[in-house]
Design a protein around this motif. Structure first.
Motif, PDB file in Angstrom:
ATOM      1  N   ASN A 144       0.809  -1.212   0.000  1.00 27.52           N
ATOM      2  CA  ASN A 144       0.000   0.000   0.000  1.00 27.52           C
ATOM      3  C   ASN A 144       0.850   1.274   0.000  1.00 27.52           C
ATOM      4  OD1 ASN A 144      -1.782   2.054   1.973  1.00 27.52           O
ATOM      5  ND2 ASN A 144      -2.868   1.059   0.313  1.00 27.52           N
ATOM      6  N   MET A 145       1.973   1.233   0.711  1.00 24.55           N
ATOM      7  CA  MET A 145       2.838   2.418   0.749  1.00 24.55           C
ATOM      8  C   MET A 145       3.742   2.506  -0.469  1.00 24.55           C
ATOM      9  SD  MET A 145       3.990   2.846   4.715  1.00 24.55           S
ATOM     10  CE  MET A 145       4.319   1.132   5.014  1.00 24.55           C
ATOM     11  N   GLY A 146       3.790   1.422  -1.260  1.00 23.92           N
ATOM     12  CA  GLY A 146       4.681   1.425  -2.416  1.00 23.92           C
ATOM     13  C   GLY A 146       6.092   0.990  -2.057  1.00 23.92           C
ATOM     14  N   THR A 147       6.300   0.618  -0.802  1.00 24.60           N
ATOM     15  CA  THR A 147       7.652   0.227  -0.380  1.00 24.60           C
ATOM     16  C   THR A 147       7.956  -1.221  -0.712  1.00 24.60           C
ATOM     17  OG1 THR A 147       6.641  -0.026   1.788  1.00 24.60           O
ATOM     18  CG2 THR A 147       7.996   1.903   1.440  1.00 24.60           C
ATOM     19  N   LEU A 148       6.891  -2.007  -0.966  1.00 22.12           N
ATOM     20  CA  LEU A 148       7.121  -3.428  -1.253  1.00 22.12           C
ATOM     21  C   LEU A 148       8.014  -3.587  -2.482  1.00 22.12           C
ATOM     22  CD1 LEU A 148       6.575  -6.361  -0.627  1.00 22.12           C
ATOM     23  CD2 LEU A 148       4.471  -6.233  -1.943  1.00 22.12           C
ATOM     24  N   ARG A 149       7.704  -2.827  -3.558  1.00 26.33           N
ATOM     25  CA  ARG A 149       8.511  -2.993  -4.773  1.00 26.33           C
ATOM     26  C   ARG A 149       9.949  -2.554  -4.537  1.00 26.33           C
ATOM     27  NH1 ARG A 149       4.868   1.174  -6.103  1.00 26.33           N
ATOM     28  NH2 ARG A 149       5.816   3.214  -6.400  1.00 26.33           N
TER      29      ARG A 149
ATOM     30  N   VAL B 291      10.503   3.039  -9.906  1.00 27.95           N
ATOM     31  CA  VAL B 291       9.421   2.425 -10.672  1.00 27.95           C
ATOM     32  C   VAL B 291       8.079   2.984 -10.224  1.00 27.95           C
ATOM     33  CG1 VAL B 291       8.312   0.260 -11.318  1.00 27.95           C
ATOM     34  CG2 VAL B 291      10.737   0.289 -10.812  1.00 27.95           C
ATOM     35  N   GLU B 292       7.333   3.514 -11.184  1.00 29.70           N
ATOM     36  CA  GLU B 292       5.984   3.986 -10.902  1.00 29.70           C
ATOM     37  C   GLU B 292       5.951   4.890  -9.679  1.00 29.70           C
ATOM     38  OE1 GLU B 292       2.552   1.433 -11.622  1.00 29.70           O
ATOM     39  OE2 GLU B 292       2.280   3.448 -12.390  1.00 29.70           O
ATOM     40  N   GLY B 293       6.815   5.887  -9.702  1.00 29.67           N
ATOM     41  CA  GLY B 293       6.792   6.868  -8.621  1.00 29.67           C
ATOM     42  C   GLY B 293       7.446   6.356  -7.355  1.00 29.67           C
ATOM     43  N   PRO B 294       7.751   7.265  -6.447  1.00 24.92           N
ATOM     44  CA  PRO B 294       8.425   6.882  -5.211  1.00 24.92           C
ATOM     45  C   PRO B 294       7.476   6.176  -4.252  1.00 24.92           C
ATOM     46  CG  PRO B 294       7.957   9.231  -5.213  1.00 24.92           C
ATOM     47  CD  PRO B 294       7.486   8.703  -6.535  1.00 24.92           C
ATOM     48  N   GLY B 295       8.002   5.334  -3.391  1.00 23.30           N
ATOM     49  CA  GLY B 295       7.203   4.682  -2.345  1.00 23.30           C
ATOM     50  C   GLY B 295       7.993   4.680  -1.052  1.00 23.30           C
ATOM     51  N   PHE B 296       7.467   5.362  -0.044  1.00 21.70           N
ATOM     52  CA  PHE B 296       8.226   5.493   1.202  1.00 21.70           C
ATOM     53  C   PHE B 296       7.327   5.374   2.421  1.00 21.70           C
ATOM     54  CE2 PHE B 296      10.918   7.796  -1.836  1.00 21.70           C
ATOM     55  CZ  PHE B 296      12.065   7.043  -1.667  1.00 21.70           C
ATOM     56  N   TYR B 297       7.959   5.123   3.571  1.00 22.76           N
ATOM     57  CA  TYR B 297       7.236   5.100   4.834  1.00 22.76           C
ATOM     58  C   TYR B 297       7.006   6.536   5.271  1.00 22.76           C
ATOM     59  CZ  TYR B 297       9.086   0.372   4.751  1.00 22.76           C
ATOM     60  OH  TYR B 297       9.413  -0.893   4.370  1.00 22.76           O
ATOM     61  N   PRO B 298       5.751   6.972   5.322  1.00 26.99           N
ATOM     62  CA  PRO B 298       5.501   8.378   5.640  1.00 26.99           C
ATOM     63  C   PRO B 298       5.946   8.756   7.056  1.00 26.99           C
ATOM     64  CG  PRO B 298       3.436   7.138   5.491  1.00 26.99           C
ATOM     65  CD  PRO B 298       4.523   6.239   5.019  1.00 26.99           C
ATOM     66  N   PHE B 299       6.010   7.770   7.941  1.00 30.93           N
ATOM     67  CA  PHE B 299       6.339   8.086   9.340  1.00 30.93           C
ATOM     68  C   PHE B 299       7.832   8.057   9.609  1.00 30.93           C
ATOM     69  CE2 PHE B 299       6.907   3.594   9.997  1.00 30.93           C
ATOM     70  CZ  PHE B 299       5.967   3.020   9.141  1.00 30.93           C
ATOM     71  N   LEU B 300       8.645   7.798   8.570  1.00 28.28           N
ATOM     72  CA  LEU B 300      10.099   7.852   8.744  1.00 28.28           C
ATOM     73  C   LEU B 300      10.640   9.092   8.029  1.00 28.28           C
ATOM     74  CD1 LEU B 300      11.269   4.168   8.106  1.00 28.28           C
ATOM     75  CD2 LEU B 300      10.773   5.273  10.279  1.00 28.28           C
ATOM     76  N   THR B 301      11.833   9.525   8.430  1.00 33.81           N
ATOM     77  CA  THR B 301      12.471  10.638   7.732  1.00 33.81           C
ATOM     78  C   THR B 301      13.033  10.139   6.407  1.00 33.81           C
ATOM     79  OG1 THR B 301      14.597  10.142   8.726  1.00 33.81           O
ATOM     80  CG2 THR B 301      13.188  11.682   9.922  1.00 33.81           C
ATOM     81  N   GLY B 302      13.497  11.075   5.574  1.00 33.49           N
ATOM     82  CA  GLY B 302      14.114  10.699   4.308  1.00 33.49           C
ATOM     83  C   GLY B 302      15.275   9.731   4.512  1.00 33.49           C
ATOM     84  N   PRO B 303      16.267  10.131   5.328  1.00 31.41           N
ATOM     85  CA  PRO B 303      17.391   9.203   5.571  1.00 31.41           C
ATOM     86  C   PRO B 303      16.918   7.898   6.214  1.00 31.41           C
ATOM     87  CG  PRO B 303      17.887  11.383   6.446  1.00 31.41           C
ATOM     88  CD  PRO B 303      16.485  11.445   5.953  1.00 31.41           C
ATOM     89  N   GLY B 304      15.923   7.988   7.103  1.00 30.82           N
ATOM     90  CA  GLY B 304      15.394   6.773   7.744  1.00 30.82           C
ATOM     91  C   GLY B 304      14.867   5.797   6.705  1.00 30.82           C
ATOM     92  N   ASN B 305      14.180   6.328   5.714  1.00 31.18           N
ATOM     93  CA  ASN B 305      13.665   5.491   4.641  1.00 31.18           C
ATOM     94  C   ASN B 305      14.791   4.841   3.843  1.00 31.18           C
ATOM     95  OD1 ASN B 305      10.680   5.293   3.874  1.00 31.18           O
ATOM     96  ND2 ASN B 305      10.844   7.408   4.590  1.00 31.18           N
ATOM     97  N   LEU B 306      15.808   5.644   3.528  1.00 35.86           N
ATOM     98  CA  LEU B 306      16.903   5.101   2.722  1.00 35.86           C
ATOM     99  C   LEU B 306      17.671   4.031   3.506  1.00 35.86           C
ATOM    100  CD1 LEU B 306      18.346   8.185   0.821  1.00 35.86           C
ATOM    101  CD2 LEU B 306      16.522   6.622   0.175  1.00 35.86           C
ATOM    102  N   MET B 307      17.846   4.252   4.806  1.00 35.17           N
ATOM    103  CA  MET B 307      18.533   3.251   5.638  1.00 35.17           C
ATOM    104  C   MET B 307      17.740   1.951   5.615  1.00 35.17           C
ATOM    105  SD  MET B 307      21.063   4.968   7.387  1.00 35.17           S
ATOM    106  CE  MET B 307      21.245   4.560   9.094  1.00 35.17           C
ATOM    107  N   ARG B 308      16.436   2.085   5.722  1.00 35.37           N
ATOM    108  CA  ARG B 308      15.563   0.916   5.726  1.00 35.37           C
ATOM    109  C   ARG B 308      15.725   0.123   4.424  1.00 35.37           C
ATOM    110  NH1 ARG B 308      12.246  -3.140   7.453  1.00 35.37           N
ATOM    111  NH2 ARG B 308      10.250  -3.215   6.410  1.00 35.37           N
ATOM    112  N   LEU B 309      15.644   0.820   3.280  1.00 36.95           N
ATOM    113  CA  LEU B 309      15.726   0.121   2.001  1.00 36.95           C
ATOM    114  C   LEU B 309      17.135  -0.438   1.776  1.00 36.95           C
ATOM    115  CD1 LEU B 309      13.524   2.477  -0.180  1.00 36.95           C
ATOM    116  CD2 LEU B 309      12.952   0.198   0.657  1.00 36.95           C
ATOM    117  N   ASP B 310      18.132   0.295   2.234  1.00 32.59           N
ATOM    118  CA  ASP B 310      19.501  -0.188   2.065  1.00 32.59           C
ATOM    119  C   ASP B 310      19.737  -1.448   2.894  1.00 32.59           C
ATOM    120  OD1 ASP B 310      22.114   0.510   0.783  1.00 32.59           O
ATOM    121  OD2 ASP B 310      22.787   0.336   2.844  1.00 32.59           O
ATOM    122  N   SER B 311      19.095  -1.517   4.051  1.00 31.57           N
ATOM    123  CA  SER B 311      19.308  -2.684   4.913  1.00 31.57           C
ATOM    124  C   SER B 311      18.673  -3.938   4.309  1.00 31.57           C
ATOM    125  CB  SER B 311      18.747  -2.438   6.315  1.00 31.57           C
ATOM    126  OG  SER B 311      17.336  -2.434   6.255  1.00 31.57           O
TER     127      SER B 311
END
Lengths: 287, 330
Positions: A109-114, B96-116
């Protein structure tokens, strides 16, 4: 086919086992406001019970109200057990339904899955990590109720040795330990429901739907468990042993119900886990 | 020959970063991608053009292993997808098809999450790489804010930062300038150019022709699930018609001269200056040299006030390939 073998990694770069992702999952889960709101609500249950009992002038008649309620005034240590009994049928499944139903559908739903899959997290690994997160929440939720109950019980009521269902008496320390064992029993009880939530979550991109379906199933299972006409079905219902932790209040501890419960939950984990894997490993991620 | 056969293709063939053969993706009965043969050379900036709904994003999803192909072969960075997904994707950055992030995390927090989530990414350098990526897209100032408070353009930048967390061999950017202001669009263009200069292959999908024309070396055009053209940008352009435009009050006489030289008179677009003669040069460069045409015109007494040879714009070419109007293909 030799062209398909994975190319050597850059020197010094070794693919890690992936504990990072688990750590990140737990930190995202427990940094989320929603998680804390649910844990606080659960912590409020024993406080409400204890305050209500303390304020009411009439003593609770034995056998009335939730299990062990009548014992609270004599011994504060029973607050935790009573609160767990109150939370098992609805409050705990409600919060677990939210967390387990959100696992995959929430990311979609958040788009983070992809982006997790493109990292690449690996589909199986992501499922495992997501389930581990839900399990961690089950444990945190039960321990929150037990700890809050123990705390408020100690503050509001006299505390002393506890008389067990078998008639034996154990000290305060050991009775705290027994509360922890009961919390463990309830955590195990909720693992099957978590697996069901994970499975449902792989089928949809709408987390609220997966959450609601999971919670509804927990209610349905308990209703079915109360219909005597369906007694052949009862041993297979994942909620069948949910309140069966009385055996843990005997001396010596009778582990049979713990074992039966664990086996049943393991079965649900195996079946739902396999189905979730089958669904998720081939799913087109179009969210 | 549908088999991917890099050995048969020989050493002379250029190395491809992305390659598909007969790629088909069906949703039920409808073929979103209907048998395409992509060939993206290494080091290219490949513009993946097409109207909305022509199958661009679906193709990208299949290339990256998010969706499975109904049939056909996909090779990315010389490895078969999705079989080699785990070893290919760490070298691929994607939006792909626009950005997708956790709204409750900061920008760097999101990147750390995806990098991990990337097992090949070193945890020790994570913080530094995240800071560098944010700096590269100009988001350092917003590092403390939760993504909930980001504008669409900022999220888009954060998505680009995510694609740049590690040095990549291939970048797949789906509509990267979506939601960006003109300044941001320019920054993305220069970012893409600098990445390409560093040897990264960039695969950019877009429906904005001007954008593709400005930054791409190669182009592929999708229409209704089919790849209707692909090749170097210059080649695709020159495949279109060149036109001679003469500005003169003697349009009729000029047309006569042009016809005598073997050019085919073309209609002047509606609403344009009436004192103009247009003719199409068939065969691309093979027509008479411009100075020959002008001399002939002048010798015939045509008062030439202006003269130009126009390449077909990518837009003309695009429209001729995909049809008029950006209709969404159902």
């Amino acid at each position: 086919m030799s062209a398909d073998t994975s190319k050597p990694l850059a020197p010094g770069v070794r693919p890690a086992v992936g504990w990072s992702l688990l750590g990140s999952e737990l930190s995202v889960l427990f940094r989320r406001l929603r998680t804390w709101a649910m844990l606080l609500a659960l912590a409020a249950v024993p406080i409400l019970i204890a305050v209500a009992v303390k304020l009411s002038s009439r003593p609770v008649a034995p056998g009335r109200g939730p299990l062990f309620l009548d014992r609270i005034t004599q011994n504060g240590l029973f607050v935790a057990v009573t609160a767990l009994v109150v939370c098992v049928p609805l409050f705990l499944p409600l919060t677990i339904g939210v967390v387990a139903g959100d696992t995959i559908a929430g990311e979609a739903n958040m788009g983070t899955l992809r982006y997790l899959l493109l990292a690449p997290a690996g589909r199986v690994r992501l499922l495992l990590v997501k389930y581990a997160g839900a399990v961690a929440f089950c444990f945190a939720a039960t321990v929150t109720v037990a700890a809050s109950g123990a705390l408020v019980g100690v503050v509001l009521f006299p505390v002393g040795p506890v008389t067990l269902l078998s008639g034996d008496t154990i000290g305060v320390g050991e009775s705290m330990l027994r509360s922890l064992v009961i919390a463990g029993y309830i955590t195990v009880s909720l693992l099957g429901l978590s697996a069901i939530g994970l499975l449902i979550s792989t089928f949809t991109d709408v987390p609220v739907g997966a959450m609601a379906a999971t919670i509804v199933l927990s209610v349905v299972s308990q209703v079915l468990d109360n219909l005597p006409q369906l007694d052949w079905l009862h041993p297979w219902l994942f909620s069948h042993h949910w309140l069966g932790f009385a055996d843990l209040l005997r001396q010596p501890i009778d582990w049979t119900s713990f074992g039966a419960n664990a086996l049943l939950q393991a079965g649900y984990i195996a079946v739902c886990g396999t189905l979730a894997y089958a669904k998720f490993s081939n799913k087109d991620i179009l969210s | 020959m549908k088999e991917p056969s890099p050995t048969q293709r020989g050493a002379a063939a250029e190395e491809l970063a992305v390659e598909t053969h007969g790629l088909v993706k069906r949703f039920g009965q409808r073929a979103a991608v209907d048998g395409i043969d992509l060939a993206v050379p290494r080091g290219a900036v490949f513009g993946f053009l097409g109207p909305n709904g022509s199958g661009k994003t679906t193709t990208i999803r299949v290339l990256l292993g998010l969706a499975s192909a109904t049939s056909g072969d996909v090779r990315v960075l010389d490895q078969s997808m999705p079989a080699a997904l785990a070893s290919v994707l760490p070298d691929v950055g994607a939006l792909v098809e626009g950005p997708g992030f956790y709204p409750f995390l900061t920008g760097p927090g999101n990147l750390m999450r995806l990098d991990s989530a990337d097992r090949h990414a070193l945890p020790a350098t994570r913080r530094q790489r995240v800071a560098d990526a944010l700096d590269r897209v100009g988001l350092t100032h917003a590092a403390g804010k939760k993504v909930r408070a980001y504008s669409l353009g900022m999220k888009q930048r954060l998505g680009l930062a995510n694609a740049l967390l590690r040095p990549r061999e291939l970048l797949v950017l789906d509509e990267p300038t979506n939601g960006l202001d003109p300044q941001g669009t320019r920054e993305v263009r220069s970012l893409v150019r600098s990445l390409a200069a560093g040897g990264t292959t960039v695969f950019v999908s877009s429906h904005l022709l001007a954008e593709v024309e400005q930054m791409c070396t190669h182009v592929g055009v999708m229409s209704a699930g089919r790849l209707v053209a692909q090749g170097p940008l210059a080649e695709l352009r020159s495949a279109g018609q060149r036109q001679v435009v003469v500005e003169t009050p003697d349009a009729e006489r000029a047309n006569g001269v042009l016809a005598r030289l073997g050019l085919v008179p073309a209609a002047t677009p509606d609403g344009e200056r009436p004192i103009e003669a247009r003719a199409v040069m068939n065969g691309g460069l093979a027509g008479p040299a411009p100075e020959v045409i002008v001399a002939a015109l002048v010798a015939d007494g045509v008062r030439v006030r202006g003269f130009a040879v126009e390449d077909a714009s990518l837009e003309d070419r695009f429209v001729s390939l995909t049809g008029e109007g950006f209709d969404v293909v159902g």
